[in-house]
Design a protein around this motif. Structure first.
Motif, PDB file in Angstrom:
ATOM      1  N   MET A 124       0.844  -1.167   0.000  1.00 33.78           N
ATOM      2  CA  MET A 124       0.000   0.000   0.000  1.00 33.78           C
ATOM      3  C   MET A 124       0.887   1.226   0.000  1.00 33.78           C
ATOM      4  O   MET A 124       1.804   1.326   0.806  1.00 33.78           O
ATOM      5  CB  MET A 124      -0.897  -0.019   1.246  1.00 33.78           C
ATOM      6  N   LYS A 125       0.609   2.127  -0.897  1.00 31.23           N
ATOM      7  CA  LYS A 125       1.349   3.388  -0.953  1.00 31.23           C
ATOM      8  C   LYS A 125       0.574   4.465  -0.203  1.00 31.23           C
ATOM      9  O   LYS A 125      -0.646   4.536  -0.296  1.00 31.23           O
ATOM     10  CB  LYS A 125       1.522   3.845  -2.398  1.00 31.23           C
ATOM     11  N   PHE A 126       1.302   5.295   0.534  1.00 31.47           N
ATOM     12  CA  PHE A 126       0.717   6.455   1.194  1.00 31.47           C
ATOM     13  C   PHE A 126       1.016   7.669   0.320  1.00 31.47           C
ATOM     14  O   PHE A 126       2.041   8.323   0.465  1.00 31.47           O
ATOM     15  CB  PHE A 126       1.300   6.643   2.600  1.00 31.47           C
ATOM     16  N   GLU A 127       0.109   7.939  -0.607  1.00 35.69           N
ATOM     17  CA  GLU A 127       0.275   9.039  -1.551  1.00 35.69           C
ATOM     18  C   GLU A 127       0.019  10.383  -0.865  1.00 35.69           C
ATOM     19  O   GLU A 127      -0.756  10.474   0.076  1.00 35.69           O
ATOM     20  CB  GLU A 127      -0.702   8.881  -2.723  1.00 35.69           C
ATOM     21  N   ASN A 128       0.670  11.403  -1.382  1.00 36.92           N
ATOM     22  CA  ASN A 128       0.440  12.799  -0.963  1.00 36.92           C
ATOM     23  C   ASN A 128       0.666  13.053   0.524  1.00 36.92           C
ATOM     24  O   ASN A 128      -0.058  13.829   1.137  1.00 36.92           O
ATOM     25  CB  ASN A 128      -0.979  13.240  -1.364  1.00 36.92           C
ATOM     26  N   THR A 129       1.670  12.418   1.082  1.00 38.42           N
ATOM     27  CA  THR A 129       2.005  12.684   2.484  1.00 38.42           C
ATOM     28  C   THR A 129       2.900  13.913   2.607  1.00 38.42           C
ATOM     29  O   THR A 129       3.048  14.446   3.690  1.00 38.42           O
ATOM     30  CB  THR A 129       2.769  11.495   3.103  1.00 38.42           C
ATOM     31  N   GLY A 130       3.513  14.300   1.503  1.00 37.10           N
ATOM     32  CA  GLY A 130       4.464  15.393   1.522  1.00 37.10           C
ATOM     33  C   GLY A 130       5.887  14.896   1.707  1.00 37.10           C
ATOM     34  O   GLY A 130       6.846  15.597   1.388  1.00 37.10           O
TER      35      GLY A 130
END
Length: 119
Positions: free
Chosen positions: A1-7
């Motif tokens: 699972m990717k955690f997109e848009n975390t900065g």
């Protein structure tokens, strides 16, 4: 699972300061590096299995082996460990909602702290 848009994937930081911040949040580099790449892992042992929150990066300047590098961080991952095959990050994996929430909070805190000294 990717955690997109975390900065996190937009941040570049000094390796030594990065090591300190990651360690505060249980993300350990240990032997997970080579001359131009790093991997920080946090292990979660739950009744559903063993999971790893993983933040990777690569050196855009300097060398990791001499602890003098600027690291570009990549999109964080959450994976489930399967013995003896390794960690799987696929879309077909089921991750406990509480774990996903906990990982998002960790990543939010890490991103906020690193952004204070990021290059």
């Amino acid at each position: 699972m990717k955690f997109e848009n975390t900065g996190i994937e937009k941040l570049k930081a000094d390796l030594n300061r990065l090591d300190d911040v990651m360690h505060e949040y249980g993300l350990v580099r240990a032997g997970q590096w080579d001359y131009d790449r790093v991997t920080y892992d946090r292990k979660f042992e739950l009744k559903e299995g063993v999971f790893y929150l993983r933040v990777q990066g690569f050196a855009v300047e300097g060398d990791v082996d001499v602890f003098k590098a600027t690291i570009q961080l990549l999109t964080p991952l959450l994976g489930k460990h399967y013995y003896p095959h390794g960690v799987e990050y696929g879309e077909g994996e089921n991750f406990p909602a509480s774990l996903v929430t906990q990982c998002k909070k960790i990543l939010e805190n890490v991103a906020e702290e690193i952004s204070q000294f990021a290059l």
